[in-house]
Design a protein around this motif. Structure first.
Motif, PDB file in Angstrom:
ATOM      1  N   TYR A 156      -0.505  -1.288  10.027  1.00  0.00           N
ATOM      2  CA  TYR A 156      -0.616   0.141   9.947  1.00  0.00           C
ATOM      3  C   TYR A 156      -0.701   0.309   8.255  1.00  0.00           C
ATOM      4  O   TYR A 156      -1.523   1.506   8.132  1.00  0.00           O
ATOM      5  CB  TYR A 156       0.966   0.538  10.185  1.00  0.00           C
TER       6      TYR A 156
ATOM      7  N   LEU B  39      11.564  10.394  10.429  1.00  0.00           N
ATOM      8  CA  LEU B  39      10.487   9.263  10.736  1.00  0.00           C
ATOM      9  C   LEU B  39      10.704   7.979   9.417  1.00  0.00           C
ATOM     10  O   LEU B  39      10.434   6.903  10.048  1.00  0.00           O
ATOM     11  CB  LEU B  39       9.249   9.975  10.130  1.00  0.00           C
TER      12      LEU B  39
ATOM     13  N   ASN C  21      -1.541   9.324  12.556  1.00  0.00           N
ATOM     14  CA  ASN C  21      -1.032  10.510  11.541  1.00  0.00           C
ATOM     15  C   ASN C  21      -1.577  11.893  11.695  1.00  0.00           C
ATOM     16  O   ASN C  21      -0.694  12.808  11.384  1.00  0.00           O
ATOM     17  CB  ASN C  21      -1.176   9.715  10.331  1.00  0.00           C
TER      18      ASN C  21
ATOM     19  N   PHE D 292      10.790  -1.689  10.759  1.00  0.00           N
ATOM     20  CA  PHE D 292      10.235  -2.774   9.827  1.00  0.00           C
ATOM     21  C   PHE D 292      11.206  -3.915   9.951  1.00  0.00           C
ATOM     22  O   PHE D 292      10.668  -4.992   9.797  1.00  0.00           O
ATOM     23  CB  PHE D 292      10.237  -2.304   8.433  1.00  0.00           C
TER      24      PHE D 292
ATOM     25  N   LEU E 168      13.837   6.931   8.516  1.00  0.00           N
ATOM     26  CA  LEU E 168      14.539   6.131   9.196  1.00  0.00           C
ATOM     27  C   LEU E 168      14.202   5.134   9.995  1.00  0.00           C
ATOM     28  O   LEU E 168      14.608   3.872  10.182  1.00  0.00           O
ATOM     29  CB  LEU E 168      15.776   7.133   9.573  1.00  0.00           C
ATOM     30  N   LYS E 169      13.305   5.809  11.077  1.00  0.00           N
ATOM     31  CA  LYS E 169      12.891   4.993  12.053  1.00  0.00           C
ATOM     32  C   LYS E 169      11.824   3.879  11.571  1.00  0.00           C
ATOM     33  O   LYS E 169      12.033   2.739  11.952  1.00  0.00           O
ATOM     34  CB  LYS E 169      12.092   6.069  13.216  1.00  0.00           C
ATOM     35  N   GLU E 170      11.151   4.137  10.626  1.00  0.00           N
ATOM     36  CA  GLU E 170      10.261   3.108   9.874  1.00  0.00           C
ATOM     37  C   GLU E 170      10.842   2.092   9.305  1.00  0.00           C
ATOM     38  O   GLU E 170      10.715   0.852   9.508  1.00  0.00           O
ATOM     39  CB  GLU E 170       9.544   3.894   8.898  1.00  0.00           C
TER      40      GLU E 170
ATOM     41  N   TRP F  58       2.783  10.834   4.777  1.00  0.00           N
ATOM     42  CA  TRP F  58       1.865  11.868   4.910  1.00  0.00           C
ATOM     43  C   TRP F  58       2.914  13.264   4.675  1.00  0.00           C
ATOM     44  O   TRP F  58       2.596  14.253   4.269  1.00  0.00           O
ATOM     45  CB  TRP F  58       1.158  12.022   5.838  1.00  0.00           C
ATOM     46  N   CYS F  59       3.789  13.207   5.738  1.00  0.00           N
ATOM     47  CA  CYS F  59       4.690  14.297   5.728  1.00  0.00           C
ATOM     48  C   CYS F  59       5.449  14.443   4.468  1.00  0.00           C
ATOM     49  O   CYS F  59       5.665  15.738   4.019  1.00  0.00           O
ATOM     50  CB  CYS F  59       5.650  14.409   7.062  1.00  0.00           C
TER      51      CYS F  59
ATOM     52  N   LEU G  98       3.430  16.097   1.806  1.00  0.00           N
ATOM     53  CA  LEU G  98       3.200  17.553   2.201  1.00  0.00           C
ATOM     54  C   LEU G  98       4.278  18.535   1.872  1.00  0.00           C
ATOM     55  O   LEU G  98       4.397  19.367   1.392  1.00  0.00           O
ATOM     56  CB  LEU G  98       2.979  17.703   3.753  1.00  0.00           C
TER      57      LEU G  98
ATOM     58  N   ALA H  22       0.839  -1.033   0.061  1.00  0.00           N
ATOM     59  CA  ALA H  22       0.008  -0.223   0.117  1.00  0.00           C
ATOM     60  C   ALA H  22       0.850   1.183   0.161  1.00  0.00           C
ATOM     61  O   ALA H  22       2.005   1.259   0.371  1.00  0.00           O
ATOM     62  CB  ALA H  22      -0.868   0.050   1.295  1.00  0.00           C
ATOM     63  N   ASP H  23       0.470   2.296  -0.665  1.00  0.00           N
ATOM     64  CA  ASP H  23       1.227   3.704  -0.741  1.00  0.00           C
ATOM     65  C   ASP H  23       0.457   4.590   0.401  1.00  0.00           C
ATOM     66  O   ASP H  23      -0.613   4.690   0.776  1.00  0.00           O
ATOM     67  CB  ASP H  23       0.952   4.102  -1.609  1.00  0.00           C
ATOM     68  N   LEU H  24       1.393   5.559   0.855  1.00  0.00           N
ATOM     69  CA  LEU H  24       0.771   6.784   1.593  1.00  0.00           C
ATOM     70  C   LEU H  24      -0.197   6.266   2.628  1.00  0.00           C
ATOM     71  O   LEU H  24      -1.015   7.023   3.029  1.00  0.00           O
ATOM     72  CB  LEU H  24       0.036   7.425   0.744  1.00  0.00           C
ATOM     73  N   TYR H  25       0.298   5.340   3.413  1.00  0.00           N
ATOM     74  CA  TYR H  25      -0.436   5.128   4.795  1.00  0.00           C
ATOM     75  C   TYR H  25       0.296   5.738   6.027  1.00  0.00           C
ATOM     76  O   TYR H  25      -0.285   5.849   7.049  1.00  0.00           O
ATOM     77  CB  TYR H  25      -0.972   3.577   4.805  1.00  0.00           C
ATOM     78  N   SER H  26       1.438   5.792   6.109  1.00  0.00           N
ATOM     79  CA  SER H  26       2.133   5.981   7.068  1.00  0.00           C
ATOM     80  C   SER H  26       2.315   7.609   7.404  1.00  0.00           C
ATOM     81  O   SER H  26       2.279   8.679   6.411  1.00  0.00           O
ATOM     82  CB  SER H  26       3.566   5.601   7.104  1.00  0.00           C
ATOM     83  N   LEU H  27       2.862   8.025   8.799  1.00  0.00           N
ATOM     84  CA  LEU H  27       2.869   9.428   8.862  1.00  0.00           C
ATOM     85  C   LEU H  27       4.145   9.885   7.804  1.00  0.00           C
ATOM     86  O   LEU H  27       4.350  11.139   7.710  1.00  0.00           O
ATOM     87  CB  LEU H  27       3.333   9.457  10.502  1.00  0.00           C
ATOM     88  N   HIS H  28       5.224   9.120   7.858  1.00  0.00           N
ATOM     89  CA  HIS H  28       6.408   9.609   7.002  1.00  0.00           C
ATOM     90  C   HIS H  28       5.835   9.875   5.497  1.00  0.00           C
ATOM     91  O   HIS H  28       6.371  11.027   5.143  1.00  0.00           O
ATOM     92  CB  HIS H  28       7.449   8.158   6.922  1.00  0.00           C
TER      93      HIS H  28
END
Lengths: 252, 252
Positions: free
Chosen positions: B192, A178, B203, A186, A180-182, A124-125, A128, A116-122
């Protein structure tokens, strides 16, 4: 006009801070490369390795080159204003294109893998910040280079351009942290808490990213490190003051 | 002295920006509470719920109250300088104490569960920012309140205090984002990516944190929104200029 607008020598400490920022920026790029090479199998446009194009391109484009583009007006102090502007705009174009390659890499990788695409805060930020970066460039280009706004509009927009430039840069760094942490969580999962070498290296990379951001914004924030006005800009600025405020050019 | 130092009315847009920042800050606290209440079982000093004290306290202390402490000089424009300083220092003390409770909560929780401490980038950034916050407070207190440094030293330190204040605040927000991401990935894992409601809410919380930070720093960065000098500060500043630069108070 007070004396501060007359031609000034380069502030003594500035070159050292700029050199330090470049050392940090290059170290960030090198450590990102080392991380991907040592623990992620290196870089290629195929299979799992395609993902690795993403962090490397984003760090080179959205962190190192974007940061350097912000420093252009502090480094090139005596060159013609237009040359400096063009360099500032071009560095941002390079940064944008490299970051675009990094984005294509990850979207294409997700597609191939069925993720899936574009689900994480990383993400989204990241989305943006990338859109804001593009808009900031377009508005900056049309106000300051082509077709160019009136002197009055440019004067009013300049502080906003600078503030949002620094904001977008800092948001890019936050987004990188974010990501890097992800990437760590994972892969390492609960092994992260056993001080795996990869985890420690990535934490160090995180702190280096933060340090680069702090040094770049510190250089930008020093009021007396700003590029001095050139003769023709002074004349323009005085004419403008005279026109709009009724001041005589020698007052204030 | 130019006219800008004379008593000025509050800039027209400032109250709206301050109100917006408070709305955002309170929303951040409320959404953090909602997240912990809806998806993490709420708050208590026992079992798994003890962990939840950590994010709530850190968000109230290191984000909302720290941000508000930075805005004190923009909001209280006509009160005595010393009163404003004391309020600024006190808000930081409240923020520090609340954050300390949040830190004790997580270290104690880790200890009870036998989890490792300080292995993650979130914890490294958090420790760094907490130590910096404490040092900044101590140095600020000793320069500006007690015993107080000379006028000349204070004038030179003030821009550094402001820069590092904003830096520590932004680093706090970055650390919160890392912590949020960590909490999400540990619990949701690959779920997630299926747009679980908890992931989407978190998010949104992340974006709200970023927005609060941007609005607070935007208010700080507007040069003409700075607190105007009061009569006694003007006199001091003029005396100092006269002493150190040989300027007559009316020149420049």
């Amino acid at each position: 006009m007070d004396g501060s607008a007359s031609p000034m020598p380069t502030p003594r400490a500035l070159p050292y801070y700029v050199a330090f920022s470049q050392l940090l920026g290059l170290t960030v790029v090198a450590v990102t490369g080392a991380w991907l090479g040592l623990y992620r199998g290196g870089i290629a446009w195929e299979n799992v390795l395609q993902f690795n194009v993403h962090p490397l391109c984003m760090v080179i484009g959205m962190i190192f080159l974007q940061g350097d583009a912000l420093l252009v007006y502090r480094v090139f102090r005596k060159e013609a204003k237009r040359t400096t502007k063009v360099l500032h705009g071009l560095l941002h174009v390079f940064a944008f294109v490299i970051a675009l390659v990094g984005l294509v890499a990850v979207f294409d990788y997700h597609k191939k893998k069925g993720y899936a695409d574009l689900y994480s805060l990383h993400s989204w930020c990241g989305l943006l910040v990338f859109v804001l970066y593009f808009v900031q460039w377009l508005v900056g280009f049309s106000f300051f280079l082509f077709p160019g706004a009136s002197f009055s509009l440019r004067s009013r927009y300049r502080p906003q351009h600078i503030f949002f430039g620094a904001t977008i840069f800092l948001l890019s760094v936050g987004t990188a942290l974010l990501g890097l942490k992800e990437a760590l969580l994972f892969k390492l999962g609960s092994k992260y808490s056993t001080f795996e070498p990869e985890g420690v290296l990535a934490n160090v990379l995180g702190l280096l990213l933060v340090s680069f951001a702090v040094v770049v914004v510190y250089i930008l924030a020093q009021a007396d490190w700003k590029r001095p006005l050139q003769a023709e800009e002074q004349a323009l600025s005085m004419d403008f003051k005279t026109l709009t405020e009724g001041d005589s050019p020698s007052s204030q």
